[in-house]
Design an enzyme around this catalytic site. Structure first.
Site, PDB file in Angstrom:
ATOM      1  CE1 TYR A 142      -3.374  -2.816   0.856  1.00  0.00           C
ATOM      2  CE2 TYR A 142      -4.606  -0.790   1.101  1.00  0.00           C
ATOM      3  CZ  TYR A 142      -4.576  -2.151   0.941  1.00  0.00           C
ATOM      4  OH  TYR A 142      -5.757  -2.843   0.858  1.00  0.00           O
ATOM      5  CG  ASP A 248      -8.005  -4.908   1.772  1.00  0.00           C
ATOM      6  OD1 ASP A 248      -8.975  -4.433   2.384  1.00  0.00           O
ATOM      7  OD2 ASP A 248      -7.910  -4.905   0.529  1.00  0.00           O
ATOM      8  CG  ASP A 252     -13.531  -7.203   2.396  1.00  0.00           C
ATOM      9  OD1 ASP A 252     -13.335  -6.448   3.376  1.00  0.00           O
ATOM     10  OD2 ASP A 252     -13.936  -6.795   1.288  1.00  0.00           O
TER      11      ASP A 252
HETATM   12  C1  IPM Z   1     -10.329  -1.356   3.963  1.00  0.00           C
HETATM   13  C2  IPM Z   1     -10.553  -0.807   2.575  1.00  0.00           C
HETATM   14  C3  IPM Z   1      -9.382   0.109   2.231  1.00  0.00           C
HETATM   15  C4  IPM Z   1      -8.124  -0.729   2.283  1.00  0.00           C
HETATM   16  C5  IPM Z   1      -9.524   0.816   0.879  1.00  0.00           C
HETATM   17  C6  IPM Z   1     -10.773   1.659   0.828  1.00  0.00           C
HETATM   18  C7  IPM Z   1      -8.299   1.652   0.554  1.00  0.00           C
HETATM   19  O1  IPM Z   1     -10.720  -1.833   1.673  1.00  0.00           O
HETATM   20  O2  IPM Z   1     -10.253  -0.551   4.916  1.00  0.00           O
HETATM   21  O3  IPM Z   1     -10.251  -2.565   4.091  1.00  0.00           O
HETATM   22  O4  IPM Z   1      -7.799  -1.428   1.306  1.00  0.00           O
HETATM   23  O5  IPM Z   1      -7.450  -0.693   3.300  1.00  0.00           O
HETATM   24 MG    MG Z   2     -10.858  -3.759   2.573  1.00  0.00          MG
END
Ligand code: IPM
Ligand code: MG
Length: 357
Positions: A142, A248, A252
């Site tokens: 990132y 990340d 999810d």
């Molecule tokens: C999260 C989101 C962010 C990330 C995006 C919006 C940049 O997906 O907070 O998980 O990838 O960190």
């Molecule tokens: Mg995310």
């Protein structure tokens, strides 16, 4: 107590959930005799529209001056065509880095009432889903170099580099071990050490830390296998520690098995007590303005703020118990609705939670 909270309303459906969250915070303040002062700060799409920059320094300064920051979610189709540096997401990354928030905690815990909303088989859910992902937040790919350039033959090539230095790994690794010590004392380092040098360095640093935490049962897992294990047998996990992008993705996936991404809060902390609290879901542009978005993840994020930044455990319990009672009553939102329950909109869900505090 008196606390200053910077509030980032966010984009698309985000202001709807933030509005309900502030109502809940006000109720808590009234009940427990606190005063919360709110300062609006713009970040993401809102800041692009106002200032042409997803996080101008003066808005970051408001966050740095606060005791903590509450955020909904940023981004949306309106800003999608912008170059990488000017996108709403860049504002979020700069905010995390600007506040020094290297430790992102994302609990994946199923509310028993939501078991029917989990896409996993009941017998897997019955084993229990209760783990935390400790995600490194301000390093790795990132924040590495992003570059697109043209080769001699005219073809374009792009590169994203993924740097990690030992001190970055050590400080998040330590949070992983400390978090495990407060829970069931199991820590799994998730990586891709069969391919990546960064992962091999992670393991070397984790092994040094392991010596300091003999009570913790420490293990390692490749991220592709982890993605599989999260749906096959999530009960095996207590604390997962992992680098930024793996965290990340796995978070999810982990949220989905708990029934809905609309229920999962998160905290991001650095060395001090000032944190950033946000739901892990996005700004849900498709349902913006319809008053149907689930405000619970944002409300639970505020509960985490009270607990971890302000030391208000009783107040945080009050919010979490209220959510529990609302679920007990069969009240749901569209994202986690199941048969026999009542589907509420965003404001009505806010009302229902408020009524239980
Ligand atoms: C999260 C989101 C962010 C990330 C995006 C919006 C940049 O997906 O907070 O998980 O990838 O960190
Ligand atoms: Mg995310």
């Amino acid at each position: 107590m008196e606390k200053n909270i910077a509030v980032i309303w966010g984009d698309c459906s985000s202001p709807e959930i933030v509005k309900q969250t502030l109502r809940v915070l006000d109720k808590v303040a009234e009940k427990y005799g606190h005063t919360f002062h709110y300062t609006d700060a713009a970040m993401g799409g809102e800041a692009i529209d106002k200032y042409g920059d997803p996080l101008p320094q003066h808005e970051l300064d408001k966050c740095l001056a606060a005791d903590s920051v509450l955020l909904g979610a940023v981004g949306g189709p309106k800003w999608e065509g912008l170059p990488g540096e000017q996108r709403p997401e860049k504002g979020l990354l700069r905010l995390r880095a600007g506040m020094g928030l290297y430790s992102n905690n994302r609990p994946a815990k199923i509310w028993p009432q939501l078991a029917p909303a989990s896409p996993l088989k009941p017998e897997i859910v019955a084993e229990g889903i209760d783990f935390i992902i400790v995600r490194e937040l301000i390093g790795g790919v990132y924040f590495g170099k992003h570059e697109t350039y043209t080769l001699e033959n005219g073809e374009k090539q792009a590169v994203d580099s993924m740097p990690y230095s030992e001190h970055e790994i050590e400080r998040i690794g330590r949070i992983g071990f400390e978090t495990a010590m407060k829970r069931r004392r199991k820590l799994c380092c998730v990586d891709k050490a069969n391919v990546l040098d960064t992962s091999r360095l992670w393991r070397a640093v984790m092994h040094r830390l392991q010596a300091e935490y003999p009570e913790v049962e420490y293990s390692e897992m490749f991220v592709d296998n982890c993605a599989m294990q999260v749906v096959k047998d999530p009960s095996q996990f207590d604390v997962i520690v992992t680098e930024n992008m793996f965290g990340d993705i796995i978070s999810d996936e982990a949220s989905m098995i708990t029934g809905s991404i609309g229920m999962i809060p998160s905290s991001s902390l650095g060395d001090g007590t000032r944190g950033l609290y946000e739901p892990i879901h996005g700004s849900a542009p498709d349902i913006a303005g319809k008053d149907i978005v689930n405000p619970t993840a944002c409300i639970l994020s505020a509960a985490m703020m009270l607990r971890y930044s302000f030391g208000m455990a009783e107040e945080a319990d009050a919010i979490e118990n209220a959510v529990n009672k609302v679920l007990d009553k069969g009240l749901r939102t569209a994202d986690n609705m199941s048969e026999g329950c009542t589907c509420l909109g965003c404001t009505a869900m806010g009302d229902a939670i408020l009524a239980e505090i």
